[in-house]
Scaffold this motif. Structure first.
Motif, PDB file in Angstrom:
ATOM      1  N   ASP A  17       0.838  -1.207   0.000  1.00 46.36           N
ATOM      2  CA  ASP A  17       0.000   0.000   0.000  1.00 46.36           C
ATOM      3  C   ASP A  17       0.870   1.253   0.000  1.00 46.36           C
ATOM      4  O   ASP A  17       0.617   2.198   0.733  1.00 46.36           O
ATOM      5  CB  ASP A  17      -0.973   0.018   1.190  1.00 46.36           C
ATOM      6  CG  ASP A  17      -0.289   0.076   2.535  1.00 46.36           C
ATOM      7  OD1 ASP A  17       0.949   0.014   2.578  1.00 46.36           O
ATOM      8  OD2 ASP A  17      -0.990   0.199   3.547  1.00 46.36           O
ATOM      9  N   PHE A  18       1.851   1.277  -0.877  1.00 42.39           N
ATOM     10  CA  PHE A  18       2.861   2.345  -0.816  1.00 42.39           C
ATOM     11  C   PHE A  18       2.466   3.615  -1.572  1.00 42.39           C
ATOM     12  O   PHE A  18       3.016   4.676  -1.328  1.00 42.39           O
ATOM     13  CB  PHE A  18       4.203   1.848  -1.349  1.00 42.39           C
ATOM     14  CG  PHE A  18       4.594   0.489  -0.855  1.00 42.39           C
ATOM     15  CD1 PHE A  18       4.179   0.037   0.391  1.00 42.39           C
ATOM     16  CD2 PHE A  18       5.383  -0.360  -1.629  1.00 42.39           C
ATOM     17  CE1 PHE A  18       4.538  -1.234   0.845  1.00 42.39           C
ATOM     18  CE2 PHE A  18       5.735  -1.622  -1.179  1.00 42.39           C
ATOM     19  CZ  PHE A  18       5.317  -2.066   0.048  1.00 42.39           C
ATOM     20  N   THR A  19       1.515   3.523  -2.501  1.00 43.23           N
ATOM     21  CA  THR A  19       1.186   4.710  -3.316  1.00 43.23           C
ATOM     22  C   THR A  19      -0.150   5.328  -2.954  1.00 43.23           C
ATOM     23  O   THR A  19      -0.594   6.263  -3.600  1.00 43.23           O
ATOM     24  CB  THR A  19       1.156   4.360  -4.827  1.00 43.23           C
ATOM     25  OG1 THR A  19      -0.066   3.705  -5.138  1.00 43.23           O
ATOM     26  CG2 THR A  19       2.325   3.488  -5.227  1.00 43.23           C
ATOM     27  N   VAL A  20      -0.804   4.774  -1.925  1.00 42.96           N
ATOM     28  CA  VAL A  20      -2.124   5.295  -1.572  1.00 42.96           C
ATOM     29  C   VAL A  20      -1.993   6.741  -1.124  1.00 42.96           C
ATOM     30  O   VAL A  20      -1.216   7.064  -0.238  1.00 42.96           O
ATOM     31  CB  VAL A  20      -2.773   4.437  -0.477  1.00 42.96           C
ATOM     32  CG1 VAL A  20      -4.008   5.126   0.079  1.00 42.96           C
ATOM     33  CG2 VAL A  20      -3.131   3.087  -1.049  1.00 42.96           C
ATOM     34  N   SER A  21      -2.793   7.616  -1.735  1.00 39.11           N
ATOM     35  CA  SER A  21      -2.617   9.040  -1.478  1.00 39.11           C
ATOM     36  C   SER A  21      -3.399   9.527  -0.280  1.00 39.11           C
ATOM     37  O   SER A  21      -2.994  10.453   0.393  1.00 39.11           O
ATOM     38  CB  SER A  21      -3.052   9.825  -2.706  1.00 39.11           C
ATOM     39  OG  SER A  21      -4.338   9.399  -3.092  1.00 39.11           O
ATOM     40  N   PHE A  22      -4.527   8.914   0.024  1.00 33.15           N
ATOM     41  CA  PHE A  22      -5.320   9.439   1.110  1.00 33.15           C
ATOM     42  C   PHE A  22      -5.093   8.622   2.381  1.00 33.15           C
ATOM     43  O   PHE A  22      -4.157   8.870   3.120  1.00 33.15           O
ATOM     44  CB  PHE A  22      -6.794   9.529   0.711  1.00 33.15           C
ATOM     45  CG  PHE A  22      -7.561  10.423   1.618  1.00 33.15           C
ATOM     46  CD1 PHE A  22      -7.255  11.766   1.699  1.00 33.15           C
ATOM     47  CD2 PHE A  22      -8.565   9.929   2.435  1.00 33.15           C
ATOM     48  CE1 PHE A  22      -7.943  12.604   2.579  1.00 33.15           C
ATOM     49  CE2 PHE A  22      -9.264  10.762   3.299  1.00 33.15           C
ATOM     50  CZ  PHE A  22      -8.945  12.086   3.376  1.00 33.15           C
ATOM     51  N   LYS A  23      -5.884   7.634   2.652  1.00 30.84           N
ATOM     52  CA  LYS A  23      -5.739   6.894   3.891  1.00 30.84           C
ATOM     53  C   LYS A  23      -5.082   5.535   3.648  1.00 30.84           C
ATOM     54  O   LYS A  23      -5.706   4.642   3.085  1.00 30.84           O
ATOM     55  CB  LYS A  23      -7.097   6.716   4.566  1.00 30.84           C
ATOM     56  CG  LYS A  23      -7.711   8.046   5.011  1.00 30.84           C
ATOM     57  CD  LYS A  23      -8.905   7.859   5.941  1.00 30.84           C
ATOM     58  CE  LYS A  23     -10.148   7.490   5.188  1.00 30.84           C
ATOM     59  NZ  LYS A  23     -11.340   7.435   6.054  1.00 30.84           N
ATOM     60  N   PRO A  24      -3.848   5.347   4.055  1.00 34.03           N
ATOM     61  CA  PRO A  24      -3.158   4.077   3.813  1.00 34.03           C
ATOM     62  C   PRO A  24      -3.634   2.988   4.763  1.00 34.03           C
ATOM     63  O   PRO A  24      -4.372   3.253   5.702  1.00 34.03           O
ATOM     64  CB  PRO A  24      -1.703   4.435   4.093  1.00 34.03           C
ATOM     65  CG  PRO A  24      -1.766   5.543   5.089  1.00 34.03           C
ATOM     66  CD  PRO A  24      -3.037   6.306   4.811  1.00 34.03           C
ATOM     67  N   GLY A  25      -3.171   1.752   4.543  1.00 35.75           N
ATOM     68  CA  GLY A  25      -3.500   0.655   5.442  1.00 35.75           C
ATOM     69  C   GLY A  25      -3.995  -0.617   4.786  1.00 35.75           C
ATOM     70  O   GLY A  25      -4.283  -1.587   5.476  1.00 35.75           O
ATOM     71  N   SER A  26      -4.045  -0.679   3.450  1.00 33.00           N
ATOM     72  CA  SER A  26      -4.542  -1.903   2.822  1.00 33.00           C
ATOM     73  C   SER A  26      -3.542  -3.050   2.963  1.00 33.00           C
ATOM     74  O   SER A  26      -3.882  -4.193   2.692  1.00 33.00           O
ATOM     75  CB  SER A  26      -4.893  -1.661   1.349  1.00 33.00           C
ATOM     76  OG  SER A  26      -3.763  -1.284   0.614  1.00 33.00           O
ATOM     77  N   ARG A  27      -2.335  -2.736   3.433  1.00 32.35           N
ATOM     78  CA  ARG A  27      -1.366  -3.813   3.685  1.00 32.35           C
ATOM     79  C   ARG A  27      -1.891  -4.833   4.708  1.00 32.35           C
ATOM     80  O   ARG A  27      -1.442  -5.963   4.747  1.00 32.35           O
ATOM     81  CB  ARG A  27      -0.034  -3.226   4.163  1.00 32.35           C
ATOM     82  CG  ARG A  27      -0.072  -2.643   5.558  1.00 32.35           C
ATOM     83  CD  ARG A  27       1.209  -1.949   5.960  1.00 32.35           C
ATOM     84  NE  ARG A  27       1.355  -0.689   5.219  1.00 32.35           N
ATOM     85  CZ  ARG A  27       2.306   0.207   5.471  1.00 32.35           C
ATOM     86  NH1 ARG A  27       3.205  -0.012   6.425  1.00 32.35           N
ATOM     87  NH2 ARG A  27       2.376   1.319   4.778  1.00 32.35           N
TER      88      ARG A  27
END
Ligand code: MN
Ligand code: MN
Ligand code: MN
Ligand code: MN
Ligand code: MN
Ligand code: MN
Ligand code: MN
Ligand code: MN
Ligand code: MN
Ligand code: MN
Ligand code: MN
Ligand code: MN
Lengths: 285, 285, 285, 285, 285, 285
Positions: A30-40
């Protein structure tokens, strides 16, 4: 005495890769997520809540117990390194497709679909299509200066497989430029055009299809646990009606991406993803 | 190097009042809310989440970049003093309407609509109507002994503009007395009468309309962040269908009220409000 | 009528860079966080909750109203690009130090301290020290194959300014290798050695000191909103006792990092950070 | 068969006002709270969680079963009307003190202490003191233009009973003016002066004391559910040590205010308040 | 390519029972919890968060990599059947102790300690003691009419091993009867007597000790995720000081119980439990 | 002065059993729930949020003020003892039906329907039917080795009243065996067959019907607070349409079960249950 480490997607998954045609694998990027990260964290959470679901589906009158599928766990990625991560994912997917597996990938962010679909396309002689469910077109040429992003993934995919081979449903957000591009180049269906899925299924019958489901295609009421929720999405019951129609297609692989568990205390987003995966397994092979 | 204070509703809003016809202003008053208070924090939260939305709307094929609108920030109010707050809001709104602005107000509680609409009515020669979306009729004569309350706001409004000039949609809760009053006096549509909106739009075409949206018109699944949630409300996708039909009306001002961010960890209520504001801006002027 | 956009750290901050010696700036980078990401949202949240604090500090009997300081907003960074982000931060910090500002940086992840401290060291003739409060030593040589990470930041800093110029307090977690390295090379104080701060302050008196505060130095009870919480940390009241002792030092810059607002519904982590910033401003200059 | 409506504070409370010297009453007013409202819900929540506590206290080796006390429920207040609410509270409290009750009031906001203490002072011939535990001095002359506010309550109280009769502990926040006023006029103890409580208890022995506990005297780690949390507060275990020392005083009434349950999902703030109430009941009479 | 199912407590745990002296096992029983249930989910959550901790402990200067220990997963129990569950747990524990394992059990509710300690006592020739850390004495003779409950567990344990062989620390809640019983029969230390642990450790040196840690011994600020939180508990940093002193004892087994993950969104309760387990493993064998 | 203990379901409920035909009672049992427990807290929470609803229903144009109904509070049960609990519930329900009451029971878990319906059947001469709304068929013969479970409740009910007398709507989850059993034996309607309710109502007209509503019949978006949420459920507005059609039936009793308040911070699940209860009261008698 028996023990349980609850480690697999559904207790009836195996760890036996050799004997399984259908394979699950987590891609926790989830390295390019611009808003709320955490899909890792999504693959682990989807597995965790999968024990709450039945192995049997009333929808299809089929049971996971009658399927052989394996859960490979999560692919280890070079953390934070986008380029090497894409390469690692690509190599992994190539191997799966070469060995004639039918994989279901648990994201991770949507960018993972680029190496996954590229691998699927490579391994594939005949016609090849991508069916894309998403709130967003993901058709930007670049995003925040970067070519490889969850917001550009379908642009990159189209450059590999041809934009006319992409069908996009549920779209209700995008920049002016990307929407104009999508309308002109891909098979673009605005959120109010779900009925067109019937025609598309007819057209794609007998052809090889890769299915990419961004969980934000659902309304945030049904899937609050995602990085860029977009109001006005599909209802979960309507989605299952559509998903079940896809059993007429030859789905050679699928991903379900952008589940971000930390933004959903109720875990219903992960549960929704797990149920989709169950139905996918049952309609595959 | 560039910097961003994320202070405005959408980065493309300006702070230039003079050049903007459309103006946004927060009215952070929540002093009469009887159940769960907290709508005072809504304008700040709606601005905060607005950065997650695109400036372009696929629904209308228009972009905020092609509009000039300003965000004035939040009106400062004498805290806890209802009477003086109403007067301050009224004076502010009068000034806006006199200067021919088309304002969108971010509540705050629903009581703010009383001074806002009174100001709109004053500045207005021809026929003037209020279109009211809410779970509640807000037609009580008094509430807990008080004449001015979020639960009496449309009664007060009707006394100013005439009850026959109020159209109420989405209503599914009220006291026996207020509902009987509303049915007899205003144009009252129970929650199952959304289809009637088409006729109402026809009737109101060419007339000046003020739009007042109480976020609890949505089902709590879509808008949990509000003070008096009421099950059985409208779906977000259905709401956008209706909202877009309003582009045929001459909307001279609007408010969106009763968002209470603390009761919604996912922020999807504020995001829904922000998306409504985007569509309103794009259909105005 | 007056309006408030709540956009600054404390309402009494200005936007006037020229006249201010003390400057605040947000550095919303969180690209290398290995566990729970989200510190990119910290500067906005710390500003938001700062309005809850008084401008006056009983601790120091001083008021922010008697200080001139500006809030520059958040530095815009090339999203996801670590190398270019570090360079952008470095150039920005160099400019600040060259122009004789005393900056307080709001992270973002701890990696930002590397370019910030490098810039501070460059601009600085005499002796220069770093005082580092953290649960973690951050002294790894590399982390997950990467040289530049929140987990390696003090190793990189030591390579620039010399390890003997780093003082580390509150440390209670690390790999065997990094702890051995830190014990041998830097001035390393295990979590139970807070009393030693008195001697260190005596040693550092009159010397130029940069202060780097990782919010996870607090116990998770006090600062749950952070990416890698570590039980057994300092209490907030004990921390303020220590912080106030630092007023004898010549602090030329500071950062407060690793606040991750989404993991703290109560916002008390951001509030704690805001209060630390207030005390820092009041003891500076 | 037996039934339980869980309606009382501790199942062993009675509803019999006549036979009880100690009476509990909820005062659900929160109309002047400037930051996060919601203390109106505190009495109900404190009762709800009280069932989790034992009736017996190891601290005092006493049991609530050996006490007769009644829970009167919540006083009904004219919602949103500050003036009439203060008058209603005052009349209610006068009646209690005239009838020689020893009341414990559950707030609601801190402003309720003004009418409560005024009533206590009236009913009282000899010397009368207020012991005030709070993060804030609450000594403003006015707040946001209002004379009656949770932030001015001790100023109003001092005007009635004399500032020298107020002892304030735990204070760590205030405006410059109010703190200077408090230091000069009341018995003001900064947060680091808890040890002075021993001397104060010696001084107050045999004198009539009213105890006013603002829950924000605790650090937000222990009491996150409050409207204006202030980092750097007392620990819960230290507080119980201090509270138990008060058994040497002649406490004629007490209030515990500013619990705001919605900001504490864990309910530990309300539980802390309930435990304080239990200890108070056991040390009274 | 490598994969990770994150299934074990710390990645360095093995699944090899034969070669490991130290074994971990989850006992997910929570059938008798009277207030807030959910400790059945604790073993999975403790494992999940353990990946956030380092394998190396600065406290002991030792690493899990130098230990061989296995994680057996969760024992499967006849759901809801208390009697059969106790028997299953007992048989399992007997086997472990007979095969000279040093087990660490992850509850589940506190009742599991009864069969676990009974098994430990059986397998044990010499003197045998239980060291019990808890907010509650758990010394009732019965609870809600039941002999076997989390609230009676130490009464049942005492009946097996003798009450004089039980040492209880941290206790701050109980019924009058059970506390009188505990004071008379067991070695009972009220919450303010933690200093006595030094003498107890001296007395128990060289003797075989089973350690039972109820997570509610911590203050709810540090461990909100538990079924019956009790304000006024120990701080996490103080606890680790005490825990480390136990390395002089011959700990033959331990359990950590009553973690209820659903009441702690921050996961810090499970993280605290995981860190305790790490320190226990490192001080064992 | 008046006081309010907010103890009853709706303030207009009485405690007078004798004069009320309609009686509410909480049955706080949740001992067999396999996944997420906590429905024991539902009756208290449903009462608590009921004050937010109006006593008047626009749907039916009727008011609770025109009904006499009593709230008996919660039945006290032998905690954790399933067998004795079932017997206690049965005896209680028998008494109610013998005394010609029309009860609405607030669960608790679904297993409570077994003794409740058995009692209803006993007291009943003519034909007797059960209308069951649920995501799950609850038709297992045993679950985890137990005959009496929330997952077997309709199997047990069918053994008493005959499977052909059970109508099941909303079902979308079950084991292969139980679904085959249900399809063959009961009147089973898959989730997509809600339209069939019209025919069923016609068939059941004039016959005595007991209504059992498992809150998980709703999609988790509308009812996240439940132990085994199942995506793909009914919308709240559609449900009220269906519920209102039942006014043509002779409903002799009803239960609403499986609300688990701790998993729903917004309390919208309990609010939905409270609104259903209001409509049920208004259509009864
Ligand atoms: Mn998307
Ligand atoms: Mn996407
Ligand atoms: Mn409303
Ligand atoms: Mn309204
Ligand atoms: Mn750290
Ligand atoms: Mn750090
Ligand atoms: Mn205070
Ligand atoms: Mn106060
Ligand atoms: Mn305990
Ligand atoms: Mn215990
Ligand atoms: Mn169900
Ligand atoms: Mn059921």
């Amino acid at each position: 005495m028996s023990f349980n480490l609850y480690k697999l997607f559904f207790p009836c998954a195996t760890e036996n890769y050799q004997t399984s045609t259908i394979v699950l694998a987590g891609i926790p990027m989830d390295f390019t997520v611009s808003f709320k990260p955490g899909s890792r964290f999504a693959p682990a959470k989807i597995r965790e809540v999968s024990i709450e679901l039945e192995e049997y589906s009333i929808y299809q009158d089929k049971s996971l117990y009658d399927k052989t599928f394996c859960d490979m766990g999560d692919l280890e990625l070079p953390f934070g390194n986008i380029e090497r991560s894409i390469e690692t994912i690509y190599q992994f997917a190539c191997k799966l497709f070469e060995e004639k597996k039918v994989p279901i990938f648990l994201g991770g962010e949507h960018l993972i679909s680029y190496p996954l679909i590229k691998a699927a396309a490579n391994s594939n002689d005949g016609e090849f299509y991508v069916l894309h469910f998403d709130a967003h077109a993901d058709m930007r040429d670049e995003y925040l200066g970067e070519k490889f992003s969850h917001a550009t993934v379908m642009r990159r995919v189209g450059e590999v497989i041809g934009f006319k081979n992409i069908y996009q449903f549920g779209i209700r957000s995008g920049s002016k430029e990307e929407i104009e591009f999508a309308k002109k180049n891909s098979n673009f269906y605005f959120i109010d055009k779900w009925d067109e899925i019937n025609n598309v299924i007819k057209d794609l019958k007998g052809k090889r299809v890769y299915l990419s489901i961004d969980i934000d295609v659902f309304d945030p009421a049904f899937a609050p646990g995602t990085g860029t929720p977009e109001p006005g999405g599909i209802l979960s019951s309507d989605f299952f009606d559509i998903l079940l129609k896809l059993k007429d297609l030859d789905i050679i692989g699928a991903d379900i991406v952008e589940v971000a568990p930390y933004y959903d205390i109720s875990d219903r987003t992960a549960l929704l993803a797990a149920k989709i995966v169950r139905e996918l397994i049952l309609m595959m092979g």
